[in-house]
Design an enzyme around this catalytic site. Structure first.
Site, PDB file in Angstrom:
ATOM      1  N   LYS A  46      17.438   2.015 -35.899  1.00  0.00           N
ATOM      2  CA  LYS A  46      17.148   2.865 -34.554  1.00  0.00           C
ATOM      3  C   LYS A  46      18.378   3.016 -33.660  1.00  0.00           C
ATOM      4  O   LYS A  46      19.401   2.499 -33.773  1.00  0.00           O
ATOM      5  CB  LYS A  46      16.065   2.304 -33.726  1.00  0.00           C
ATOM      6  CG  LYS A  46      16.231   1.094 -33.122  1.00  0.00           C
ATOM      7  CD  LYS A  46      14.896   0.356 -32.423  1.00  0.00           C
ATOM      8  CE  LYS A  46      15.303  -1.132 -32.137  1.00  0.00           C
ATOM      9  NZ  LYS A  46      14.149  -1.798 -31.759  1.00  0.00           N
ATOM     10  N   TYR A 263      40.229   2.025  -8.455  1.00  0.00           N
ATOM     11  CA  TYR A 263      39.560   2.608  -7.527  1.00  0.00           C
ATOM     12  C   TYR A 263      39.236   1.681  -6.317  1.00  0.00           C
ATOM     13  O   TYR A 263      38.951   0.526  -6.579  1.00  0.00           O
ATOM     14  CB  TYR A 263      38.431   3.163  -7.889  1.00  0.00           C
ATOM     15  CG  TYR A 263      38.469   4.691  -8.665  1.00  0.00           C
ATOM     16  CD1 TYR A 263      38.939   5.667  -8.211  1.00  0.00           C
ATOM     17  CD2 TYR A 263      38.197   4.707 -10.022  1.00  0.00           C
ATOM     18  CE1 TYR A 263      39.196   6.888  -8.701  1.00  0.00           C
ATOM     19  CE2 TYR A 263      38.350   5.974 -10.507  1.00  0.00           C
ATOM     20  CZ  TYR A 263      38.755   7.053 -10.162  1.00  0.00           C
ATOM     21  OH  TYR A 263      38.854   8.266 -10.741  1.00  0.00           O
TER      22      TYR A 263
HETATM   23  C1  LIG Z   1      14.206  -3.123 -32.269  1.00  0.00           C
HETATM   24  C2  LIG Z   1      13.151  -3.832 -32.924  1.00  0.00           C
HETATM   25  C3  LIG Z   1      13.263  -4.773 -33.937  1.00  0.00           C
HETATM   26  C4  LIG Z   1      14.596  -5.102 -34.163  1.00  0.00           C
HETATM   27  O1  LIG Z   1      14.988  -6.350 -33.504  1.00  0.00           O
HETATM   28  P1  LIG Z   1      16.217  -6.929 -33.528  1.00  0.00           P
HETATM   29  O2  LIG Z   1      16.050  -8.065 -32.607  1.00  0.00           O
HETATM   30  O3  LIG Z   1      17.148  -6.236 -33.314  1.00  0.00           O
HETATM   31  O4  LIG Z   1      16.354  -7.747 -34.871  1.00  0.00           O
HETATM   32  C5  LIG Z   1      12.051  -4.994 -34.551  1.00  0.00           C
HETATM   33  N1  LIG Z   1      10.723  -4.854 -34.138  1.00  0.00           N
HETATM   34  C6  LIG Z   1      10.594  -3.864 -33.336  1.00  0.00           C
HETATM   35  C7  LIG Z   1       9.263  -3.534 -32.757  1.00  0.00           C
HETATM   36  C8  LIG Z   1      11.664  -3.343 -32.679  1.00  0.00           C
HETATM   37  O5  LIG Z   1      11.403  -2.522 -31.480  1.00  0.00           O
END
Ligand SMILES: *Cc1c(COP(=O)(O)O)cnc(C)c1O
Length: 370
Positions: A46, A263
């Protein structure tokens, strides 16, 4: 005149270079896959594969034999389908209203987490006269997405109209091995599954795979660890480093005691100092808050850690190179690499490595090495 200009030299274009080691990524997937023993090792890609680039990351994982992928959004799944024509693609955020035909058209598997979603998918499948696959998200304590225990029985009935291919839940704090929460969630998940039709099951994210209980079940869903993040905070990182980020020095200057930098004059030189201005700022994901924490972020240059001084600007930041070896305009400094891990930069920025990765700047030049 050739039609295409020569490939842009990042040094000439002023770009920051993000190096992504796809060989290390592949090895991380193999390590996790071996760790999962008999369970299938999927990959969570994702948010543009945690900022590293969906297409090259997905291709590298497909080459390793990864056959199931998780993304958050329908649009991400549509993008991934072009790259992975045969893979199983799960959409973690579930089913937006009226989106069923789009899921079917791209053969995407919605992760259904509420009765309205389940009813909509069941209705669509009835109308199509096709038992299409879906995953079921069970809430075991996050109160974010997923069916509460009270909805399991009515959900179960509706599942006759489609093909439930995976029951899943998500850990609240698997990275904290001392927490009793994972154990409670494992128990709740087991109880919930008993109320549903039999189907394969999945619980583990990256850190879940390193719990003492490590409930690999039928499928694991690592993300962060694939990209070199440490799934076991506090202990040595069992994963290989995947990203390196190098910024470039635009200018070097000497300042006198009492001079300020950046800044709002937030930093005052305690003595004569040598400063370097970098082509990296908060628009690149070098978080502005990182210069405001007690630890403070830093770069590694010419054999020394060089602290950021003053505020981080949108496109620029300033480091103190007084203690480093000779440095000049055009030299590169490490922001992420062998001396500064993603987890270390995150800690110093007051956030987690996941946020560091997913904010890696869109204007970086992403270089993939094998
Ligand atoms: C993002 C996500 C993962 C992956 O998690 P990591 O901690 O990056 O390994 C797995 N399951 C769900 C439901 C997620 O939202």
């Amino acid at each position: 005149m050739p039609d295409d200009p020569a490939p842009a030299d990042p040094r000439a274009t002023g770009q920051v270079i993000l190096r992504i080691d796809l060989d290390a990524l592949g090895e991380n997937w193999r390590r996790l896959s071996a760790r999962a023993r008999g369970a299938e090792c999927a990959a969570v890609v994702k948010a543009d594969a945690y900022g590293l680039g969906l297409a090259p990351v997905a291709r590298a994982l497909l080459e390793q034999g990864c056959a199931s992928f998780f993304v958050a959004h329908l649009s991400e799944g549509q993008e991934l389908r072009k790259i992975a024509p045969d893979a199983r693609i799960f959409i973690l955020n579930g089913l937006p209203p009226d989106s069923c035909p789009l899921f079917a058209a791209s053969r995407l598997i919605p992760v259904l987490g509420s009765l309205p979603e389940i009813a909509e998918w069941a209705g669509f499948c009835r109308a199509q006269d096709a038992r299409l696959p879906a995953a079921i998200h069970i809430d075991t304590g996050m109160n974010r997405l997923g069916l509460p225990a009270t909805d399991l029985a009515p959900a179960s009935k509706l599942m006759q109209d489609f093909e439930p291919v995976l029951a899943m839940s998500h850990f609240i704090s698997a990275e904290d091995r001392s927490s009793p929460r994972a154990k409670i969630q494992i128990e709740r998940f087991g109880q919930a599954r008993a109320e549903l039709p039999p189907m394969p099951a999945s619980l583990c994210n990256s850190s879940g795979m390193f719990l003492d209980e490590a409930p690999f079940l039928d499928l694991c869903r690592p993300g962060y660890a694939l990209y070199g993040g440490n799934p076991t905070p506090g202990a040595e990182n069992p994963m290989r480093r995947v990203v390196e980020l190098h910024a470039e020095i635009l200018q070097v200057r000497e300042v006198e005691a009492g001079d300020t930098a950046g800044y709002n004059a937030r930093w005052t030189a305690p003595a004569r100092r040598r400063l370097a201005t970098l082509n990296l700022g908060y628009a690149d994901g070098f978080l502005r808050s990182g210069a405001e924490t007690s630890l403070g972020v830093r770069a590694f240059a010419a054999g020394r850690f060089c602290p950021v001084v003053g505020r981080i600007s949108m496109d620029l930041s300033i480091i103190d190179i007084s203690d480093a070896g000779p440095l000049q305009r055009g030299d590169r400094v490490e922001i992420l690499g062998p001396h500064i891990s993603v987890d270390e930069l995150a800690k110093r920025s007051g956030t987690i490595g996941y946020e560091i990765l997913t904010r890696l700047g869109p204007r970086f030049r992403r270089e993939y090495v094998y």
